[in-house]
Write an enzyme that holds these catalytic residues in place. Structure first.
Site, PDB file in Angstrom:
ATOM      1  N   ARG A 117       0.699  -0.977   0.049  1.00  0.00           N
ATOM      2  CA  ARG A 117      -0.176   0.004  -0.015  1.00  0.00           C
ATOM      3  C   ARG A 117       0.790   1.284   0.092  1.00  0.00           C
ATOM      4  NH1 ARG A 117      -2.611  -3.585  -0.842  1.00  0.00           N
ATOM      5  NH2 ARG A 117      -4.871  -4.255   0.072  1.00  0.00           N
ATOM      6  N   SER A 153     -11.283  -0.846   2.923  1.00  0.00           N
ATOM      7  CA  SER A 153     -10.639  -0.828   4.099  1.00  0.00           C
ATOM      8  C   SER A 153      -9.889   0.524   4.528  1.00  0.00           C
ATOM      9  CB  SER A 153      -9.363  -1.612   3.965  1.00  0.00           C
ATOM     10  OG  SER A 153      -9.459  -2.934   3.219  1.00  0.00           O
ATOM     11  N   GLU A 205      -5.385   4.011   5.729  1.00  0.00           N
ATOM     12  CA  GLU A 205      -5.028   3.695   4.092  1.00  0.00           C
ATOM     13  C   GLU A 205      -5.824   4.895   3.414  1.00  0.00           C
ATOM     14  OE1 GLU A 205      -5.686  -0.353   2.814  1.00  0.00           O
ATOM     15  OE2 GLU A 205      -6.562   0.400   1.054  1.00  0.00           O
TER      16      GLU A 205
HETATM   17  C1  LIG Z   1     -15.531  -0.994  -1.727  1.00  0.00           C
HETATM   18  C2  LIG Z   1     -14.152  -0.688  -1.998  1.00  0.00           C
HETATM   19  C3  LIG Z   1     -13.087  -1.696  -1.914  1.00  0.00           C
HETATM   20  C4  LIG Z   1     -11.989  -1.597  -2.050  1.00  0.00           C
HETATM   21  N1  LIG Z   1     -10.857  -2.608  -2.296  1.00  0.00           N
HETATM   22  C5  LIG Z   1      -9.752  -2.301  -2.381  1.00  0.00           C
HETATM   23  C6  LIG Z   1      -8.811  -3.342  -2.529  1.00  0.00           C
HETATM   24  O1  LIG Z   1      -9.068  -4.714  -2.372  1.00  0.00           O
HETATM   25  N2  LIG Z   1      -7.439  -2.961  -2.421  1.00  0.00           N
HETATM   26  C7  LIG Z   1      -6.894  -1.927  -2.591  1.00  0.00           C
HETATM   27  O2  LIG Z   1      -5.667  -1.798  -2.736  1.00  0.00           O
HETATM   28  N3  LIG Z   1      -7.915  -0.797  -2.572  1.00  0.00           N
HETATM   29  C8  LIG Z   1      -9.121  -0.968  -2.243  1.00  0.00           C
HETATM   30  N4  LIG Z   1     -10.076   0.155  -2.381  1.00  0.00           N
HETATM   31  C9  LIG Z   1      -9.450   1.422  -2.250  1.00  0.00           C
HETATM   32  C10 LIG Z   1      -9.522   2.094  -3.803  1.00  0.00           C
HETATM   33  O3  LIG Z   1     -10.340   1.359  -4.587  1.00  0.00           O
HETATM   34  C11 LIG Z   1      -8.162   2.339  -4.414  1.00  0.00           C
HETATM   35  O4  LIG Z   1      -7.190   3.033  -3.568  1.00  0.00           O
HETATM   36  C12 LIG Z   1      -8.289   2.908  -5.667  1.00  0.00           C
HETATM   37  O5  LIG Z   1      -6.957   2.975  -6.250  1.00  0.00           O
HETATM   38  C13 LIG Z   1      -8.578   4.421  -5.589  1.00  0.00           C
HETATM   39  O6  LIG Z   1      -8.708   4.905  -6.916  1.00  0.00           O
HETATM   40  P1  LIG Z   1      -9.605   6.338  -7.159  1.00  0.00           P
HETATM   41  O7  LIG Z   1      -9.421   6.799  -8.470  1.00  0.00           O
HETATM   42  O8  LIG Z   1     -11.053   6.285  -6.473  1.00  0.00           O
HETATM   43  O9  LIG Z   1      -8.676   7.326  -5.939  1.00  0.00           O
HETATM   44  P2  LIG Z   1      -8.952   8.470  -5.292  1.00  0.00           P
HETATM   45  O10 LIG Z   1      -9.499   8.226  -4.075  1.00  0.00           O
HETATM   46  O11 LIG Z   1      -9.631   9.560  -6.186  1.00  0.00           O
HETATM   47  O12 LIG Z   1      -7.538   9.057  -5.206  1.00  0.00           O
HETATM   48  C14 LIG Z   1      -6.739   8.352  -4.133  1.00  0.00           C
HETATM   49  C15 LIG Z   1      -5.203   8.971  -4.271  1.00  0.00           C
HETATM   50  O13 LIG Z   1      -4.868   9.126  -5.700  1.00  0.00           O
HETATM   51  C16 LIG Z   1      -4.273  10.258  -6.091  1.00  0.00           C
HETATM   52  N5  LIG Z   1      -4.386  10.294  -7.286  1.00  0.00           N
HETATM   53  C17 LIG Z   1      -5.714  10.086  -8.159  1.00  0.00           C
HETATM   54  N6  LIG Z   1      -5.528  10.052  -9.626  1.00  0.00           N
HETATM   55  C18 LIG Z   1      -4.142  10.362  -9.818  1.00  0.00           C
HETATM   56  C19 LIG Z   1      -3.439  10.608 -10.802  1.00  0.00           C
HETATM   57  N7  LIG Z   1      -3.664  10.250 -12.077  1.00  0.00           N
HETATM   58  N8  LIG Z   1      -2.044  10.889 -10.565  1.00  0.00           N
HETATM   59  C20 LIG Z   1      -1.395  11.077  -9.079  1.00  0.00           C
HETATM   60  N9  LIG Z   1      -2.241  10.730  -8.176  1.00  0.00           N
HETATM   61  C21 LIG Z   1      -3.567  10.510  -8.190  1.00  0.00           C
HETATM   62  C22 LIG Z   1      -5.278  11.212  -5.178  1.00  0.00           C
HETATM   63  O14 LIG Z   1      -4.749  12.530  -5.110  1.00  0.00           O
HETATM   64  C23 LIG Z   1      -5.171  10.468  -3.903  1.00  0.00           C
HETATM   65  O15 LIG Z   1      -4.014  10.966  -3.308  1.00  0.00           O
HETATM   66  C24 LIG Z   1     -11.308  -0.047  -2.069  1.00  0.00           C
HETATM   67  C25 LIG Z   1     -12.152   1.078  -1.955  1.00  0.00           C
HETATM   68  C26 LIG Z   1     -13.681   0.837  -1.819  1.00  0.00           C
HETATM   69  C27 LIG Z   1     -14.486   1.805  -1.974  1.00  0.00           C
END
Ligand SMILES: Cc1cc2nc3c(=O)[nH]c(=O)nc-3n(C[C@H](O)[C@H](O)[C@H](O)COP(=O)(O)OP(=O)(O)OC[C@H]3O[C@@H](n4cnc5c(N)ncnc54)[C@H](O)[C@@H]3O)c2cc1C
Length: 341
Positions: free
Chosen positions: A160, A229, A325
């Site tokens: 992570r 998480s 996280e």
């Molecule tokens: C129901 C559920 C289940 C999940 N299960 C998992 C799992 O099994 N494993 C896991 O690892 N995670 C899990 N997650 C967490 C999440 O899905 C991941 O962290 C995912 O990668 C976040 O993507 P996002 O586009 O929504 O990010 P956001 O929440 O929009 O952003 C997250 C971070 O990334 C940065 N960011 C976004 N886009 C960019 C870019 N283009 N360049 C640089 N930085 C950027 C943002 O500034 C922020 O710091 C889960 C979440 C939910 C809601």
């Protein structure tokens, strides 16, 4: 470029927290991104699909949500290099790869979010991490105003973690990710629920099983707003592990190396007596204690209050300090949980 001022973010974070920003931009390419960057004078939060973001205050800085789309492939014989733009949806990419015979990410099905955010916390599930398949990351560096190619080893991936959450935090944007995927399927079945025979299983079978397990275990954010998480699984040293396992012989754990063990944060929260705990309109999920739920559309500070209770109780019970996280964002931008308490 799509842009709005002001803009409400309640439907742009899976925790369903009410928040709004003074300016919101959806650049479709790097040129538009540069215009948005200039318009908010470099003072913004970079948002993907908001599935790992907690808006702590009801106001945020300007928001830039890169919507760069597209994929291209380069054939390497047994492998393919697949380059994907940051605004693509992660799960759709997984289904595309399985359908086209590009293997390696099927265990990561149904993780919400964008491709651009996936390297940030090195997403992982069911025995696979993004770092297993990343070949390179294209990074637009704000200071240099140019795109730099980061090799896998430059990304400093670990559990992570990545360079994007550390040295490079807020210093650029991931524009594309290149994956090295195999054309031959080798099932990764180390996770308990994936009990297939190695010889007979297809990538589509693994993906489908992962989807079924996830749907049975994790609450759907569209029904019960959450960010998956909320805490990382803590890593403890041998001495602390030995003391805990002597007291709780059935405690789940994973040996990382000779001196460190990863523990299950959800188990610790449950053992601390907080599974199903409610605080006003927020709570710890009744089935999966690692997930915090925003039942009644409460503001972000209520979730911080709940997370603080959880952390204190786990610390009191096990002498372990859980680390969130989820990324915390206040009215100024990215911040840490301790600054919000
Ligand atoms: C129901 C559920 C289940 C999940 N299960 C998992 C799992 O099994 N494993 C896991 O690892 N995670 C899990 N997650 C967490 C999440 O899905 C991941 O962290 C995912 O990668 C976040 O993507 P996002 O586009 O929504 O990010 P956001 O929440 O929009 O952003 C997250 C971070 O990334 C940065 N960011 C976004 N886009 C960019 C870019 N283009 N360049 C640089 N930085 C950027 C943002 O500034 C922020 O710091 C889960 C979440 C939910 C809601």
């Amino acid at each position: 470029m799509q842009s709005f001022q002001p803009f409400t973010l309640s439907e742009h974070n899976t925790l369903g927290v009410p928040a709004s920003c003074p300016q919101y931009f959806e650049p479709a390419n790097l040129e538009e991104f540069k215009l948005a960057y200039a318009a908010c004078q470099g003072n913004f939060y970079l948002l993907g699909e908001g599935s790992n973001t907690l808006f702590v205050d009801t106001d945020t800085p300007a928001i830039i949500r890169p919507r760069f789309l597209g994929k291209s492939t380069r054939d390497l014989g047994d492998y393919v290099l697949l380059t994907v733009s940051c605004g693509e949806n992660w799960h759709q990419l997984v289904t595309y790869c399985v359908a086209n015979g590009y293997y390696g990410i099927e265990n990561l099905a149904l993780i919400p979010g964008s491709v651009g955010a996936a390297p940030v916390q090195n997403i992982g599930a069911y025995g696979v991490e993004l770092s297993d398949v990343v070949h390179a990351v294209s990074w637009f560096d704000f200071a240099q105003q140019k795109v730099i190619e980061l090799e896998h080893s430059d990304c400093q991936f670990s559990y992570r973690e990545s360079i994007f959450k550390n040295t490079l935090q807020s210093k650029g944007v991931i524009t594309q990710v290149t994956f090295k995927l195999s054309k031959t399927f080798t099932a990764k079945l180390s996770y308990n629920g994936l009990n297939f025979e190695q010889d007979n299983v297809t990538a589509a079978d693994v993906m489908q099983r992962v989807i079924e397990i996830r749907e049975s275990k994790l609450p759907d954010p569209s029904k019960l707003p959450n960010a998956g998480s909320f805490f990382k699984n803590p890593i403890v040293e041998q001495a602390q592990y030995q003391a805990l396992i002597a007291k709780y012989p059935h405690m789940p754990s994973y040996k990382m190396n000779d001196n460190t063990y990863k523990l299950a944060a959800g188990w610790l929260i449950e053992k601390a007596g907080l599974k199903g705990f409610r605080l006003d309109g927020v709570g710890v999920h009744e089935k999966q204690a690692l997930v915090l739920i925003n039942y009644d559309g409460m503001a972000g500070n209520k979730i911080v209050e709940l997370a603080t209770i959880v952390m204190n109780k786990v610390d009191d019970s096990f002498n372990i300090l859980l680390e969130p996280e989820v990324r915390f964002v206040n009215h100024l931008g990215l911040t840490s949980m301790s600054e919000c308490q």
